[in-house]
Design a protein around this motif. Structure first.
Motif, PDB file in Angstrom:
ATOM      1  N   ALA A  25      48.233  27.202  38.279  1.00 29.44           N
ATOM      2  CA  ALA A  25      48.948  25.932  38.400  1.00 29.44           C
ATOM      3  C   ALA A  25      48.166  24.913  39.219  1.00 29.44           C
ATOM      4  O   ALA A  25      48.152  23.715  38.905  1.00 29.44           O
ATOM      5  N   ASN A  26      47.494  25.380  40.261  1.00 29.91           N
ATOM      6  CA  ASN A  26      46.883  24.480  41.243  1.00 29.91           C
ATOM      7  C   ASN A  26      45.452  24.086  40.914  1.00 29.91           C
ATOM      8  O   ASN A  26      45.001  23.005  41.312  1.00 29.91           O
ATOM      9  N   PHE A  27      44.726  24.939  40.184  1.00 32.68           N
ATOM     10  CA  PHE A  27      43.284  24.713  40.049  1.00 32.68           C
ATOM     11  C   PHE A  27      42.778  24.666  38.608  1.00 32.68           C
ATOM     12  O   PHE A  27      41.570  24.576  38.395  1.00 32.68           O
ATOM     13  N   THR A  28      43.673  24.754  37.620  1.00 33.22           N
ATOM     14  CA  THR A  28      43.224  24.722  36.230  1.00 33.22           C
ATOM     15  C   THR A  28      44.066  23.736  35.426  1.00 33.22           C
ATOM     16  O   THR A  28      45.078  23.206  35.911  1.00 33.22           O
ATOM     17  N   ASP A  29      43.638  23.531  34.184  1.00 31.16           N
ATOM     18  CA  ASP A  29      44.408  22.668  33.274  1.00 31.16           C
ATOM     19  C   ASP A  29      45.221  23.487  32.276  1.00 31.16           C
ATOM     20  O   ASP A  29      45.624  22.986  31.227  1.00 31.16           O
ATOM     21  N   ILE A  30      45.463  24.762  32.571  1.00 26.68           N
ATOM     22  CA  ILE A  30      46.290  25.610  31.716  1.00 26.68           C
ATOM     23  C   ILE A  30      47.727  25.115  31.796  1.00 26.68           C
ATOM     24  O   ILE A  30      48.293  24.985  32.879  1.00 26.68           O
ATOM     25  N   LYS A  31      48.325  24.851  30.648  1.00 25.67           N
ATOM     26  CA  LYS A  31      49.621  24.164  30.631  1.00 25.67           C
ATOM     27  C   LYS A  31      50.830  25.090  30.511  1.00 25.67           C
ATOM     28  O   LYS A  31      51.941  24.691  30.858  1.00 25.67           O
ATOM     29  N   ALA A 421      42.219  36.659  41.936  1.00 27.96           N
ATOM     30  CA  ALA A 421      42.673  35.554  41.084  1.00 27.96           C
ATOM     31  C   ALA A 421      41.504  34.661  40.671  1.00 27.96           C
ATOM     32  O   ALA A 421      41.446  34.211  39.512  1.00 27.96           O
ATOM     33  N   LYS A 422      40.588  34.408  41.587  1.00 31.90           N
ATOM     34  CA  LYS A 422      39.425  33.572  41.257  1.00 31.90           C
ATOM     35  C   LYS A 422      38.610  34.195  40.125  1.00 31.90           C
ATOM     36  O   LYS A 422      38.207  33.514  39.169  1.00 31.90           O
ATOM     37  N   SER A 423      38.367  35.495  40.224  1.00 28.68           N
ATOM     38  CA  SER A 423      37.639  36.187  39.165  1.00 28.68           C
ATOM     39  C   SER A 423      38.377  36.082  37.836  1.00 28.68           C
ATOM     40  O   SER A 423      37.775  35.821  36.791  1.00 28.68           O
ATOM     41  N   ASP A 424      39.695  36.256  37.884  1.00 30.26           N
ATOM     42  CA  ASP A 424      40.490  36.147  36.653  1.00 30.26           C
ATOM     43  C   ASP A 424      40.451  34.739  36.085  1.00 30.26           C
ATOM     44  O   ASP A 424      40.355  34.551  34.866  1.00 30.26           O
ATOM     45  N   LEU A 425      40.539  33.734  36.966  1.00 31.11           N
ATOM     46  CA  LEU A 425      40.491  32.337  36.504  1.00 31.11           C
ATOM     47  C   LEU A 425      39.203  32.055  35.740  1.00 31.11           C
ATOM     48  O   LEU A 425      39.225  31.387  34.693  1.00 31.11           O
ATOM     49  N   GLU A 426      38.115  32.547  36.258  1.00 30.61           N
ATOM     50  CA  GLU A 426      36.822  32.289  35.614  1.00 30.61           C
ATOM     51  C   GLU A 426      36.781  32.872  34.211  1.00 30.61           C
ATOM     52  O   GLU A 426      36.282  32.228  33.276  1.00 30.61           O
ATOM     53  N   VAL A 429      39.467  30.687  31.867  1.00 32.53           N
ATOM     54  CA  VAL A 429      39.042  29.357  31.416  1.00 32.53           C
ATOM     55  C   VAL A 429      37.843  29.448  30.480  1.00 32.53           C
ATOM     56  O   VAL A 429      37.686  28.629  29.565  1.00 32.53           O
ATOM     57  N   ALA A 430      36.998  30.454  30.695  1.00 35.21           N
ATOM     58  CA  ALA A 430      35.873  30.641  29.770  1.00 35.21           C
ATOM     59  C   ALA A 430      36.380  31.039  28.389  1.00 35.21           C
ATOM     60  O   ALA A 430      35.892  30.542  27.368  1.00 35.21           O
ATOM     61  N   TYR A 431      37.372  31.911  28.353  1.00 35.66           N
ATOM     62  CA  TYR A 431      37.901  32.383  27.071  1.00 35.66           C
ATOM     63  C   TYR A 431      38.687  31.292  26.349  1.00 35.66           C
ATOM     64  O   TYR A 431      38.602  31.154  25.132  1.00 35.66           O
ATOM     65  N   LEU A 432      39.467  30.500  27.116  1.00 28.31           N
ATOM     66  CA  LEU A 432      40.320  29.468  26.518  1.00 28.31           C
ATOM     67  C   LEU A 432      39.649  28.098  26.473  1.00 28.31           C
ATOM     68  O   LEU A 432      40.267  27.133  26.030  1.00 28.31           O
ATOM     69  N   ASP A 433      38.405  28.029  26.930  1.00 28.61           N
ATOM     70  CA  ASP A 433      37.689  26.757  26.994  1.00 28.61           C
ATOM     71  C   ASP A 433      38.462  25.746  27.850  1.00 28.61           C
ATOM     72  O   ASP A 433      38.610  24.576  27.499  1.00 28.61           O
ATOM     73  N   GLY A 434      38.944  26.223  28.995  1.00 21.70           N
ATOM     74  CA  GLY A 434      39.695  25.366  29.909  1.00 21.70           C
ATOM     75  C   GLY A 434      38.838  24.931  31.075  1.00 21.70           C
ATOM     76  O   GLY A 434      37.614  25.131  31.100  1.00 21.70           O
ATOM     77  N   ASN A 435      39.466  24.329  32.077  1.00 20.91           N
ATOM     78  CA  ASN A 435      38.756  23.808  33.246  1.00 20.91           C
ATOM     79  C   ASN A 435      39.307  24.435  34.522  1.00 20.91           C
ATOM     80  O   ASN A 435      40.524  24.527  34.700  1.00 20.91           O
ATOM     81  N   PHE A 436      38.400  24.856  35.384  1.00 19.41           N
ATOM     82  CA  PHE A 436      38.732  25.423  36.687  1.00 19.41           C
ATOM     83  C   PHE A 436      38.104  24.526  37.741  1.00 19.41           C
ATOM     84  O   PHE A 436      36.891  24.376  37.811  1.00 19.41           O
ATOM     85  N   ASP A 439      35.836  23.086  43.097  1.00 18.03           N
ATOM     86  CA  ASP A 439      35.723  22.310  44.339  1.00 18.03           C
ATOM     87  C   ASP A 439      37.063  22.270  45.077  1.00 18.03           C
ATOM     88  O   ASP A 439      37.117  22.427  46.303  1.00 18.03           O
ATOM     89  N   LYS A 440      38.131  22.065  44.338  1.00 20.01           N
ATOM     90  CA  LYS A 440      39.461  22.053  44.951  1.00 20.01           C
ATOM     91  C   LYS A 440      39.813  23.440  45.488  1.00 20.01           C
ATOM     92  O   LYS A 440      40.403  23.570  46.568  1.00 20.01           O
ATOM     93  N   PHE A 441      39.451  24.470  44.735  1.00 13.90           N
ATOM     94  CA  PHE A 441      39.695  25.848  45.171  1.00 13.90           C
ATOM     95  C   PHE A 441      38.969  26.132  46.484  1.00 13.90           C
ATOM     96  O   PHE A 441      39.559  26.642  47.441  1.00 13.90           O
ATOM     97  N   ASN A 442      37.702  25.803  46.556  1.00  9.08           N
ATOM     98  CA  ASN A 442      36.915  26.046  47.763  1.00  9.08           C
ATOM     99  C   ASN A 442      37.438  25.232  48.945  1.00  9.08           C
ATOM    100  O   ASN A 442      37.439  25.698  50.083  1.00  9.08           O
ATOM    101  N   ALA A 443      37.865  23.993  48.661  1.00 10.51           N
ATOM    102  CA  ALA A 443      38.388  23.152  49.739  1.00 10.51           C
ATOM    103  C   ALA A 443      39.670  23.768  50.343  1.00 10.51           C
ATOM    104  O   ALA A 443      39.877  23.701  51.555  1.00 10.51           O
ATOM    105  N   GLU A 444      40.495  24.360  49.502  1.00 11.40           N
ATOM    106  CA  GLU A 444      41.751  24.933  49.995  1.00 11.40           C
ATOM    107  C   GLU A 444      41.516  26.223  50.774  1.00 11.40           C
ATOM    108  O   GLU A 444      42.165  26.457  51.794  1.00 11.40           O
ATOM    109  N   PHE A 445      40.583  27.053  50.320  1.00 15.34           N
ATOM    110  CA  PHE A 445      40.472  28.384  50.885  1.00 15.34           C
ATOM    111  C   PHE A 445      39.302  28.576  51.855  1.00 15.34           C
ATOM    112  O   PHE A 445      39.309  29.521  52.633  1.00 15.34           O
ATOM    113  N   PHE A 446      38.305  27.710  51.792  1.00 10.02           N
ATOM    114  CA  PHE A 446      37.114  27.975  52.602  1.00 10.02           C
ATOM    115  C   PHE A 446      36.725  26.844  53.539  1.00 10.02           C
ATOM    116  O   PHE A 446      35.919  27.043  54.443  1.00 10.02           O
ATOM    117  N   GLU A 447      37.262  25.657  53.350  1.00 10.99           N
ATOM    118  CA  GLU A 447      36.826  24.534  54.188  1.00 10.99           C
ATOM    119  C   GLU A 447      37.866  24.227  55.259  1.00 10.99           C
ATOM    120  O   GLU A 447      39.069  24.427  55.033  1.00 10.99           O
TER     121      GLU A 447
END
Length: 447
Positions: A25-31, A421-426, A429-436, A439-447
Motif C-alpha cells: 500500500a505504501n511503496f508500490t502502485d499495486i491497486k 516484505a522488501k524481497s517479496d515486493l521486488e 513488481v518485477a512479475y507484474l511490471d509494477g513500480n516499487f 527511495d520512499k522505503f529507504n527513507a521510512e526505514f533507514f534514514e
C-alpha cells in the motif's frame, strides 16, 4: 465472500503477511490486494503476543550470531522500531527494557568478554556488567537467597533502558493492516475466516479455492507458517523439502523476578534459542521463562487434528528423512537437549526439570515459584533439505519466478518482517511490471 480478482493475494495475516500488505500500500502502485486469514482474527498464531518472546532480535545478545550476521541483523531490526515510532506506538505495543546475555562460569564469561570487544563496533551502547553491577540492575541473577551470592563467576553484556527491545507482534500486525487500508485509496481488503484449500494456476491467473468460494489473483504470496510448504507441495514445488515443526513452551514466574530481558549463552551445536527470561508485556511484566523446544507432529499447535494429518503429508517421510533424523540423534548434545525438552512438557515432572535449567538465570528459583504457561507458545517450521541431507535453520523462501512465493519464517522472522516484505515486493513488481518506490522505503526505514 464473492468471487473477485486481485493483483496480489497474501495468504496469512501474521506479522509477515501484514507487513507485506502495508508495504504494498505504501511503496508500490499495486491497486488491489487481498489478505486472507483462515481464522477470525489477525495474527492468531505465531505472531500473537502469547506465542513468542515478544523480542526485537537485534543480534547484540544472541551469541549464535556471527559478526557479519549481527551487522546485517542490526540494520534490519531497526525497521519495526522505525515503523512503530512513525505512528507513535511506543509504550502501546513497543517498549524499552534493559537487556543482557549472561555468562555463567569461566568459559562463558571469557566468551562474553571477547564478544564484547568485537561487537561493540556494531552496538556502541553495549556495556559489560560484572557481579557487583548486576547486584543493582538485576539482583536476582546474583543472589541464591536473601544473603548469599551464587558461587559461579558471572559476567553479562547488554544495554540499559534506552534501547527498544520488546514488541507485541500481534498488535503490530493489526496496526499494519489498518494502516494499509487507510493509506490505500484502492482495493485493499482483509478476509477473515477464509481458509485456502487449494491453489491452481491456469493461464496467467491463480485460482484459490477457499472454504466458501474461489478467488483469482495475478500474483500470490504465501505467509502461512508451517502451511507454506504444505501448499507449495500441493502445487508441485519444492518436493525436496520437508518440515520439522518445533513447538516452544513457556513458564511464568509468580512475580516479577527480572527487570529486563536476560538471555543465556547459546550452545552452537543447538539450533534453537537458549533459555531466557523476559518481562511479558501482556501479563503486567511478570517474568516469563522459555522457550522450550519440542518436536511436535502438527503444523499448528492448538487447532485440531487436521494439522496432525497434514504434517505427515508435508513430512514426506522416506529413507533420506530417516537418515537425517538418525544423524541428529547421534549427536549427544542434540539428543540430550531433545530429551530434556520433552520432560518439560510432562505434568508433575516438567516443573522440577525446568527449574533446574532456569536457575542458571535466577539461582533462587524454586518449583513453587513457576507455573506452566498453558496455551502459550507456537510452532516454528524448521526446513529439512533432502538434497543436502540437512536440517536447515533460519528463514526459508521458495521463489518460483512464476508469480507465487512461499515464505517459511521461523523465529526470529518477526523482527525481519519488513526485510522479508522488501524481497517479496521486488519479486511482485518485477512479475507484474509494477513500480516499487525504493527511495520512499529507504527513507521510512533507514534514514
Amino acid at each position: 465472500m464473492s468471487q473477485k480478482h486481485y493483483e496480489v493475494v497474501i495468504i496469512g495475516s501474521g506479522i509477515s503477511g501484514s507487513a507485506l500488505m502495508y508495504c504494498l500500500a505504501n511503496f508500490t502502485d499495486i491497486k488491489s490486494v487481498a489478505l486472507l486469514e483462515k481464522y477470525d482474527t489477525i495474527a492468531p498464531l505465531n505472531s500473537k503476543g502469547e506465542c513468542n518472546s515478544q523480542t526485537i532480535h537485534s543480534g547484540d545478545i544472541e551469541t549464535n550470531y556471527s559478526f557479519d550476521k549481527a551487522k546485517s541483523v542490526a540494520k534490519i531490526a531497526q525497521m519495526p522500531i522505525k515503523y512503530a515510532l512513525k505512528y507513535n506506538y511506543e509504550n502501546k505495543f513497543m517498549f524499552s527494557h534493559q537487556k543482557m546475555v549472561l555468562g555463567v562460569g569461566e568459559k562463558e564469561c571469557d566468551l562474553i568478554q571477547s564478544r564484547f570487544e568485537i561487537f561493540k563496533e556494531i552496538y556502541p551502547y553495549l556495556e559489560l556488567f560484572d557481579k557487583n553491577e548486576l547486584k543493582s540492575i538485576e539482583p536476582n541473577v546474583v543472589f541464591k537467597d536473601h544473603k548469599s551470592e551464587r558461587s559461579e563467576k558471572i559476567l553479562a553484556m547488554g544495554a540499559r533502558v534506552g534501547q527498544y527491545t520488546t514488541i507485541d507482534f500481534g498488535a503490530m500486525s493489526v496496526s499494519l493492516v489498518n494502516n494499509a487500508k487507510t493509506i490505500s485509496k484502492d482495493d485493499y481488503e482483509l478476509h477473515l475466516n477464509c481458509n485456502v484449500k487449494e491453489i491452481k494456476k491456469i493461464g496467467d491467473k491463480f485460482y484459490l479455492k477457499t472454504n466458501d468460494s474461489v478467488i483469482t489473483a495475478s500474483c500470490v504470496v504465501v505467509n502461512a507458517g508451517s502451511y507454506s510448504l504444505f501448499l507449495a507441495h500441493q502445487m508441485g514445488y519444492a518436493q525436496h523439502l520437508s518440515t520439522l515443526p518445533v513447538a516452544g513452551s513457556f513458564y511464568f514466574a509468580n512475580k516479577k523476578l527480572l527487570n529486563g530481558k536476560v538471555y543465556m549463552v547459546q550452545n552452537d551445536k543447538l539450533p534453537f534459542a537458549a533459555l531466557h527470561g523476559d518481562p511479558d508485556i501482556l501479563a503486567n511484566e511478570l517474568t516469563r521463562f522459555g522457550p522450550t523446544a519440542l518436536v511436535m507432529p502438527k503444523l499448528e499447535r492448538y487447532h485440531g487434528m487436521d494439522s496432525f494429518y497434514d504434517f505427515f503429508e508435508c513430512l514426506k517421510f522416506d529413507k533420506k528423512i530417516a537418515k537425517i533424523f538418525i544423524d541428529l540423534l547421534k549427536d549427544r548434545d542434540i539428543a540430550n537437549y531433545l530429551i530434556k525438552n520433552f520432560l518439560y512438557e510432562i505434568p508433575f515432572i516438567n516443573k522440577h526439570a525446568f527449574v533446574k535449567e532456569a536457575r542458571k538465570i535466577v539461582p533462587s528459583l524454586r518449583v513453587e515459584d513457576i507455573k506452566y504457561a498453558k496455551n502459550f507458545g507456537g510452532i516454528r517450521p524448521q526446513v529439512i533439505d533432502k538434497n543436502s541431507g540437512k536440517l536447515e535453520f533460519g528463514e526459508g523462501k521458495i521463489v518460483t519466478n512464476d508469480g507465487i512465493i512461499f515464505n517459511m519464517t521461523p523465529s526470529p522472522g518477526a523482527t525481519s518482517c519488513f526485510a522479508t516484505a522488501k524481497s517479496d515486493l521486488e519479486h511482485i513488481v518485477a512479475y507484474l511490471d509494477g513500480n516499487f518506490n525504493i527511495d520512499k522505503f529507504n527513507a521510512e526505514f533507514f534514514e
